[in-house]
Design a protein around this motif. Structure first.
Motif, mmCIF file in Angstrom:
data_model
loop_
_atom_site.group_PDB
_atom_site.id
_atom_site.type_symbol
_atom_site.label_atom_id
_atom_site.label_comp_id
_atom_site.label_asym_id
_atom_site.label_seq_id
_atom_site.Cartn_x
_atom_site.Cartn_y
_atom_site.Cartn_z
ATOM 1 N N VAL A 88 -17.067 -26.124 42.601
ATOM 2 C CA VAL A 88 -15.934 -25.805 41.868
ATOM 3 C C VAL A 88 -15.226 -27.255 42.198
ATOM 4 O O VAL A 88 -14.885 -27.344 43.687
ATOM 5 N N ILE A 89 -14.975 -28.927 41.305
ATOM 6 C CA ILE A 89 -14.101 -29.583 41.364
ATOM 7 C C ILE A 89 -12.353 -28.712 40.521
ATOM 8 O O ILE A 89 -12.303 -28.460 39.628
ATOM 9 N N ASP A 90 -11.550 -28.964 42.140
ATOM 10 C CA ASP A 90 -10.417 -29.349 41.154
ATOM 11 C C ASP A 90 -9.816 -30.565 41.532
ATOM 12 O O ASP A 90 -9.466 -31.141 41.707
ATOM 13 N N MET A 91 -9.582 -30.731 39.646
ATOM 14 C CA MET A 91 -9.247 -31.821 39.102
ATOM 15 C C MET A 91 -7.512 -32.307 38.731
ATOM 16 O O MET A 91 -6.901 -31.333 38.237
ATOM 17 N N THR A 92 -6.958 -32.921 40.090
ATOM 18 C CA THR A 92 -5.413 -33.721 39.669
ATOM 19 C C THR A 92 -5.535 -35.136 39.034
ATOM 20 O O THR A 92 -5.053 -35.726 40.308
ATOM 21 N N GLU A 139 1.308 -33.888 35.525
ATOM 22 C CA GLU A 139 0.592 -34.516 35.789
ATOM 23 C C GLU A 139 -0.680 -33.668 35.000
ATOM 24 O O GLU A 139 -0.431 -32.912 34.076
ATOM 25 N N LYS A 140 -2.069 -33.773 34.891
ATOM 26 C CA LYS A 140 -2.551 -33.218 34.656
ATOM 27 C C LYS A 140 -4.128 -32.523 34.978
ATOM 28 O O LYS A 140 -4.436 -32.764 35.835
ATOM 29 N N GLN A 141 -3.653 -31.109 34.948
ATOM 30 C CA GLN A 141 -4.684 -30.377 35.984
ATOM 31 C C GLN A 141 -6.214 -29.861 35.038
ATOM 32 O O GLN A 141 -6.342 -29.406 33.947
ATOM 33 N N ARG A 142 -7.264 -30.229 35.996
ATOM 34 C CA ARG A 142 -8.790 -29.863 35.283
ATOM 35 C C ARG A 142 -9.476 -29.085 36.313
ATOM 36 O O ARG A 142 -9.325 -29.274 37.150
ATOM 37 N N GLN A 143 -9.839 -28.036 35.715
ATOM 38 C CA GLN A 143 -11.264 -27.385 36.350
ATOM 39 C C GLN A 143 -12.464 -27.333 36.629
ATOM 40 O O GLN A 143 -12.391 -27.043 35.177
ATOM 41 N N PHE A 178 -9.447 -35.044 43.513
ATOM 42 C CA PHE A 178 -10.914 -34.079 43.683
ATOM 43 C C PHE A 178 -10.347 -33.055 44.911
ATOM 44 O O PHE A 178 -10.740 -33.986 45.647
ATOM 45 N N VAL A 179 -10.515 -31.736 44.372
ATOM 46 C CA VAL A 179 -10.842 -30.795 45.596
ATOM 47 C C VAL A 179 -11.985 -30.285 45.271
ATOM 48 O O VAL A 179 -11.968 -29.150 44.186
ATOM 49 N N TYR A 180 -12.641 -30.537 46.497
ATOM 50 C CA TYR A 180 -14.024 -29.271 46.361
ATOM 51 C C TYR A 180 -13.083 -27.747 46.941
ATOM 52 O O TYR A 180 -13.037 -28.298 48.155
ATOM 53 N N ARG A 181 -14.548 -27.270 45.834
ATOM 54 C CA ARG A 181 -13.910 -25.925 46.907
ATOM 55 C C ARG A 181 -15.057 -24.688 46.597
ATOM 56 O O ARG A 181 -16.303 -25.098 45.392
#
Lengths: 1058, 440
Positions: A834-838, A846-850, A1025-1028
């Motif tokens: 799962v990517i948390d995109m900022t 900021e725009k957040q995407r997941q 991109f934060v991958y979790r």
């Protein structure tokens, strides 16, 4: 002074409630011990390869589909003149023995094969006759007819009956692998009861070897490890001559070993074959820590018998806290280095839990030990008499004499040491990677003799399989597929050590020959799909339909080609496996077969030769890197704690030498590197660092009050050296006990650990004082400096020259080498994350995407990525699919839930922005790797603590345009070979974009960037991109990667974190 | 709202609420609102001042079952785009179970989606109100399964323009082949603009050959809607990917969405009898990718299509074959420009004299799109041109996203050409529209 006051206060508080502290420690040990009950053993070969590795996946698929696993083999050799299997008596015996083995508990009756159970195919007046070789009634057995039929069945020659007809095999599989050892014993019982002097019966086969080895290791380890432990404790008692001190050491050792193994068990980590070495290391570390504290305590009590126990304990702790912390930190760092570099899960776990054990040893030494000493009120030891630190005893005097060599003649000692090192390095270059499980047994063991017998008379015990797959039912039952299978078999049979291959094509060609009255040896088959399918039908009508279940699955879409090799050694099967893999990659690349209804034929290798190959090549690629990283971490930490690079180097010398010496001894005794023996390097780190750190710490302190280092050695060595001597001797003697084992594996283990213990001790004793004295002389006498420097350079050159041809040198960091390491970085074939995109613009908005990302890599030329957005709600379920077919181009699809339509979209340039972020498609799809064909590489700077600095320039203007940059400069992590930072340049001298890997993790053996940051410098726009929830599943349903399925919701288990 | 509408609303709510009570979980929901304001370029007249609220929700009944519900409410106080609210429109025919529910005089609510989806392995089925889109052409599909709403002329959002219908849909995958089958038991037809509305069709080809001011407009109208069951629409699609190409075959039997008429002059007041005859079509669609280009091709054959022929005061029907072909390319151009170019060819075979529809109805379309500042600012230009008649339609859009939730869009549409052409008929109806969208 303040430090000492502070630590005194700490230890006073720590020892305020000794009963409570000891009870808490006992509670922890009990808790950990309870966990040991649920410790799961996994001594399998496959444990060393990640579960989603293609070789493991293929092996499991072969087991699932064809029911083929590693087999037991009972070999029957008929002795005497003109001995042959083809007599009524011999065939009847085989039949009876087969029947008897079928009755053994845990043997799968359906998976037992011998000439008494198998059938042959021959032509008859009616067409085809499928008939048994051996009649059920002994009186009806016709040996001549059986022999004639056997001669017409190539697949059974060398498998059921040896080529010279003198021996027969009974092959069988077992139902419960966990009971393999028990079954082995039962089978031995059956064949021992034969009572036929003219028949020699023996048991072997991969499954038997594994089972027997596992049982023998378990048995010897259970018997000998407690003895090792007792010897160590006995020696501790002899050293201090106080039961209380032995109890104290026991508490620290138990807390360390039981604690680390218990936590490992609670965390669900299995006990692998190499985990046997873990208690050894932990005992070594724990004993050393405890002995140092106790030695100091007894010295204090010897110097001042009236000193209150509590004061003596606190004074001892206060003095030893710092060196024990240093030794613990450096040892743990060394293990962390091994863990970080390891790509084999068991070795990674081993090193991590060794590091944890070191930490536990420190905690128990700092907390449990002083409280236990207080509770037991340890009396002064008679072993220390009334000696003071300045009046060494016999051991101290001997140690002083040894080290006097180094302090008086440092140059001579170091020169000799260098010469020995050169010789050891030279010898170590002979070390090789290899593996043969059966060689873990003594040559006198019957199982080893049986294995050699089977490999010489029969087709062998090692297998290499090729799983052929098509998507179409009956897809392999086509002329095209059959011709490719036959070609594969022909290629395999040309390879060295391959004695036989068997596939469905063999049986169909026999049917063809039987029906057409043709000869059967050419694997001739009709070129008509229908004819081939009809042959299958004919056989099913004539024989047992399950006869081919080991060659083809029920749907006709998957077939197995099994090759047998007459050697079990990795070094001998390696080239064969590589050649077959290359052939399979080229000939079964998933391309369309014209006459297979457009169906793609793929092949995946399996079999124990293939598993061993992947196991060993992974070890090859990671072992030296792990050792180098471990030594580097020891060096860095030593340099940090002593705030001196020189001291860091001195501290690492004994460990490095011990490792080289071990390699040299292994090479000299032809002990090859395999996962078990590769642990010796880790053990050396555990044993080698301690004494050096203790001695250096004491020397530095002593030097503050003594005039010269030579004097400081005289003051520091007796006390420290004595403690180290006892711990080393205790461990050395203890592990020497293992040489009494009947298993060469354990003998080697015990002998080499003992050698490592003594070597590290002696090296420290001689080399560390020499280095300090020499350094002091250099500072004092400038005239000597150039001479000694020249000597050191010459020595380094000599070492370098000798080491030049080694494997390690092959990894000399050239730009191309670094780029290759980056390109070859292991990638999981299946990925889910799962990517948390900022996304942040220049105003900070900021725009957040997941999104959930699924990736499937079937080959370097086939990478499929699916990205399904989860947030924000307005774009939820919007899905992007990319099928990258390498040189053939890329296809993309986009599903927009609002339009309910999947639309193919054009592939933009690789340098274009990826879905409106600062990353490019190239950044994302390449997984931060650099295509070796697309860049000219150069190393900008030598490796430093950050890693390598690699520059790359696209080889052509066209590629530069496509990628959107003129050049890049990347800092490459020296361990993971993930880029830490990449700067992308256009024509300007400043980068226009920067990508940083801010966090990387080793997940299931794969280095994974879990936090990546990109900044577009000109636009002042950033993307994080934060991958979790990163997982590497064994398989991902192909339909998730099918454009036709994009409009379907992903299953919850893929959308939501597990 | 009528009592029947209330009853229908309650029934729908009941169907949604019941699963929730029995443990179904809301898997997803969206709510989107937009406010639009449009003016006529020539006169400055306000033609639209509307609030639109669209919502949809997915209810997970079980692992395999999903309820999908979607509705949209529109409130247009300018009432130029859809002036009548009495369900007695002259040219529109929504099916009995498919009508918008009026809310007062300024708005209505439309049920967009209402279906139960079952998904098992590689197969799935849907039962309820839904839509399917099988033509891959951009903007103007070569064929449609469901009828469309033409009140807003050409919307880029085809899903919004397309009606949903009541029916069943099956999607099966077998050995690499995908079989899709749909049956719609719903007599809805195209929803065309009312007289007086902004986009009222004034070209004779959409009015049975009558001009707006034709005296023959003074007729009684008798409309025969298709029968829900007897005239159901059945569609089948068979598709497969061959290497890099996707190929699909479509067969469809159903009613026409656009009326044909006959004029009866024997009575005191001539009567225009309108009906929606059966249609049978077969289509082949192909798409493939060549790096930065995606190519599409579609070929559709209507067999014995019923069309109007007018001669003087006589309006009759004739059965003729029609062929429609479309080729298009999506291109990724330098400077991050996306382009779509299409050529649609529409031919009526053996067209007799007096055919109301043009014998040739070809179209060239061009769309250019470019996003700036990380998809914050979006520009789009569309140009549709009929080379036979020479009329054109152009549209420029500028959109700006303040955030993921809030966006504003300005677009202008202009039309040129003959008043008889499909674009030229709106030549005096150029417009500018500003819309603000907010998603919850």
């Amino acid at each position: 002074m303040n430090d000492r006051t502070g630590s005194t206060s700490v230890f006073r508080r720590l020892t305020e409630y000794p009963v409570l502290a000891v009870l808490a420690s006992v509670g922890f040990i009990v808790w950990a011990a309870v966990g040991l009950g649920s410790l799961e053993k996994d001594t399998s070969l496959r444990a060393f390869i990640p579960v989603d590795h293609p070789s493991v996946v293929a092996e499991e698929a072969i087991e699932d589909i064809f029911g083929i696993g590693d087999a037991f083999a009972v070999a029957l050799e008929f002795r005497g003149n003109d001995a042959t299997v083809f007599t009524r008596d011999a065939l009847a015996l085989i039949s009876r023995l087969t029947e008897a083995l079928g009755g053994v508990d845990n043997i799968d009756r359906d998976r037992i094969a011998s000439i008494a159970t198998e059938s042959s195919i021959t032509g008859s007046q009616d067409g085809v006759e499928v008939a048994s070789y051996v009649a059920a009634d002994e009186a009806d057995i016709d040996p001549e007819r059986a022999r004639a039929r056997w001669l017409a069945m190539p697949p059974h020659q060398g498998t059921l009956v040896s080529f010279d007809e003198s021996s027969a095999l009974i092959l069988f599989e077992i139902e419960d692998v966990e009971r393999a050892a028990e079954t082995y014993a039962a089978v031995r019982g059956v064949i021992d009861s034969l009572d036929r002097p003219d028949v020699i019966a023996s048991v072997a086969g991969p499954a038997a070897v594994s089972a027997y080895l596992s049982e023998k290791i378990d048995r010897d380890a259970r018997l000998l490890q407690p003895v090792v432990f007792l010897v160590v404790l006995l020696f501790v008692y002899i050293a201090f001559r106080r039961v209380g001190s032995t109890v104290c050491v026991l508490a620290v050792v138990a807390g360390t070993a039981v604690g680390a193994l218990g936590i490992m068990s609670w965390q669900g980590v299995a006990y692998y074959a190499i985990t046997n070495a873990l208690p050894v290391i932990l005992v070594a570390v724990a004993v050393a820590d405890a002995i140092h504290v106790l030695s100091h305590y007894y010295q204090l009590r010897a110097a001042d018998p009236a000193m209150p126990v509590r004061d003596a304990v606190i004074e001892s702790m206060q003095t030893m806290a710092r060196p024990i912390f240093f030794t613990s930190a450096t040892t743990a760092a060394g293990f962390c280095g091994i863990a970080l570099a390891s790509i084999m899960p068991p070795i990674g776990y081993f090193a991590w839990y060794a590091a944890l054990g070191v930490a536990l040893a420190w905690v128990f030494s700092m907390v449990t030990l002083p409280n236990a000493m207080l509770l037991l009120r340890l009396e002064p030891s008679p072993a220390f008499g009334s000696r003071t630190v300045r009046e060494p005893g016999a051991v101290g005097k001997w140690l002083l004499a040894m080290s006097a060599l180094g302090t008086r003649r440092p140059v001579a000692v170091l020169t000799v040491f260098a010469a020995v090192t050169v010789a050891a390095v030279y010898q170590a270059t002979e070390l090789r990677f290899d593996r043969s499980q059966v060689e873990n047994f003594s040559p006198r063991e019957s199982i080893r003799q049986a294995d050699a017998f089977i490999n010489s008379r029969f087709v062998g015990t090692t297998s290499i399989d090729a799983l052929i797959e098509t998507a179409e039912p009956d897809g392999v039952l086509s002329a095209e597929a059959m011709s490719r299978i036959v070609a594969l078999q022909a290629f395999m049979e040309q390879q060295e050590h391959v004695t036989l291959t068997v596939s469905i094509a063999d049986y169909l060609s026999l049917l063809h020959a039987a029906i057409e009255g043709d000869t059967a040896d050419a694997r001739a088959l009709p070129d008509d799909d229908d004819a081939i399918r009809q042959y299958m039908f004919v056989y099913e009508a004539s024989g047992d339909p399950t006869d081919f279940e080991e060659e083809i699955d029920a749907s006709g879409s998957r077939a197995l080609v099994r090759g047998m090799l007459n050697t079990v050694r990795f070094s001998e099967t390696r080239e064969t496996v590589e050649a077959i893999q290359r052939y399979v990659d080229e000939s079964f690349d998933g391309s369309l077969a014209e006459s297979v209804d457009g169906t793609a034929l793929t092949a995946t290798l399996g079999g124990n030769a293939n598993t061993t190959y992947h196991w060993m090549t992974r070890l090859e690629s990671s072992h030296f890197r792990g050792v180098a990283l471990s030594l580097s971490m020891v060096f860095v930490l030593s340099a940090l704690v002593f705030r001196s690079i020189l001291i860091g180097l001195v501290a690492v010398v004994p460990v490095a030498f011990t490792i080289v010496l071990l390699y040299a001894v292994m090479a000299a005794f032809d002990i090859y590197l395999e996962p078990a023996t590769s642990m010796f390097a880790a053990i050396s780190v555990g044993l080698g660092v301690d004494f050096a750190i203790h001695l250096i710490e004491r020397l530095r302190r002593a030097r503050a009050t003594e005039a010269t280092f030579a004097d400081a050695v005289g003051r520091a060595l007796p006390a420290t050296g004595r403690a180290c001597f006892f711990s080393i001797v205790a461990l050395g003697l203890g592990f020497s006990v293992l040489t009494l084992s009947g298993l060469p594996m354990l003998q080697r283990f015990g002998g080499l650990v003992a050698l490592a213990a003594f070597a590290s001790f002696l090296t420290t004793l001689l080399v560390v004082p020499s280095c300090f004295v020499l350094a002091e002389r250099l500072r004092a006498d400038r005239a000597d400096r150039s001479r000694i420097a020249a000597g050191i350079v010459a020595l380094a050159a000599a070492v370098g020259f000798v080491a030049a041809p080694t494997e390690v040198q092959a990894e000399t960091p050239t730009a191309q080498w670094v780029a290759e390491q980056v390109a070859d970085r292991a990638e999981a074939p299946r990925t889910r994350r799962v990517i948390d995109m900022t996304l942040t613009n220049r105003r900070g908005r900021e725009k957040q995407r997941q999104a959930v990302v699924l990736k499937r890599i079937d080959s370097p030329q086939s990478r499929v990525t699916r990205i399904t957005f989860l947030e924000p709600r307005a774009i939820r379920d919007t899905t992007f699919l990319s099928q990258d077919r390498g040189a053939k181009g890329e296809d993309r699809w986009l599903y927009l839930p609002a339009t309910k339509r999947v639309r193919r979209i054009p592939a933009s340039d690789r340098g274009d922005a990826f879905l409106g972020t600062d990353f490019s498609y190239e950044d994302i799809q390449s997984e931060l790797k650099f295509d070796l064909d697309e860049y000219d590489f150069a190393l900008v700077a030598d490796a430093d603590a950050e890693g390598y600095t690699l520059a790359g320039k696209p080889v052509s203007a066209g590629i530069a345009t496509e990628l959107g940059f003129e050049r890049f400069v990347a800092t490459i992590d020296a361990v993971s070979f993930l880029p830490r930072r990449i700067e992308f340049f256009g024509r300007d001298p400043t980068p226009f974009k920067v990508v940083e890997v801010r966090r990387q993790e080793l997940i299931d053996g794969y280095w994974t960037a879990t936090e990546i940051f990109a900044e577009h410098v000109r636009n002042e726009h950033t993307t994080l991109f934060v991958y979790r929830d990163v997982t590497y599943p064994e398989e991902l349903d192909p339909q998730h990667f099918d454009p036709a399925f994009l409009e379907r919701t992903l299953p919850a288990e893929l959308r939501i974190a597990p | 709202m009528t009592r029947r509408s209330w009853r229908a609303g309650l029934a729908i709510c009941g169907v949604v609420v019941a699963p929730l009570v029995h443990g179904a979980a809301v898997e997803d929901y969206r709510l989107s609102t937009s406010v639009a304001y449009a003016v006529a370029v020539d006169t400055g007249q306000r033609i639209e001042q509307a609030l639109s609220v669209a919502g949809e929700a997915s209810l997970r009944v079980s692992d395999a079952l999903l309820w999908q519900v979607g509705a949209r409410a529109s409130f247009d106080t300018a009432l130029r785009l859809r002036p009548n609210r009495d369900n007695e429109r002259i040219f529109i025919h929504a099916g009995r179970f498919n009508r918008r529910v009026p809310v007062g005089s300024a708005g209505d609510i439309e049920l967009r989606e209402f279906y139960l989806e079952w998904q098992g392995g590689q197969n799935r089925a849907r039962l309820g109100r839904q839509q399917i889109a099988w033509s891959g052409m951009d903007g103007l599909p070569t064929f449609s399964v469901n009828p469309s709403d033409y009140h807003d002329f050409i919307l880029e959002d085809e899903a919004r323009r397309r009606w949903t219908q009541w029916g069943i849909y099956l999607d099966l995958l077998l050995s690499g082949w995908r079989f899709e089958g749909a049956a719609f038991f719903d007599n809805s037809v195209h929803d065309v603009p009312d007289p007086g509305s902004w986009f009222e069709f004034t070209a004779p080809q959409f009015r049975f050959g009558f001009a707006v001011d034709d005296a023959a407009n003074a007729v009684a109208i008798d409309t025969r809607l298709p029968d829900t069951i007897r005239d159901a629409t059945y569609a089948l699609r068979l598709s497969r990917r061959f290497g890099n190409a996707g190929v699909a075959l479509v067969g469809l039997v159903g009613n026409e969405h656009e009326a044909v008429g006959t004029l009866e002059t024997g009575t005191a007041v001539p009567t225009l009898r309108r009906s929606f005859p059966r249609r049978r079509l077969a289509a082949l669609t192909v798409d493939t990718g060549l790096g930065p280009a995606v190519l599409r091709g579609e070929f559709v054959v209507h067999s014995n299509r019923v069309l109007n022929v007018r001669s003087g005061d006589t309006l009759a029907t004739v059965e003729l074959d029609t062929l429609t072909a479309g080729v298009g390319a999506d291109l990724s151009l330098p400077l991050d420009v996306f382009a779509n170019i299409q050529l649609l060819i529409d031919r009526i075979q053996d067209a007799p004299v007096g055919l109301v529809k043009p014998e040739r109805n070809d179209l060239v379309t061009l769309t250019l799109r470019r996003a700036f500042f990380y998809d914050t600012l979006n520009l789009e230009f569309r140009w549709y041109h009929d080379p036979d008649i020479g009329d054109s339609f152009g549209q420029a859009r500028v959109g700006y996203s303040f955030s993921d939730s809030l966006a504003v869009e300005l677009h202008g549409a202009w039309f040129t050409g003959s008043f008889e052409g499909r674009f030229g008929q709106f030549a005096d109806r150029d417009m500018l529209k500003l819309a603000i969208r907010y998603d919850f």
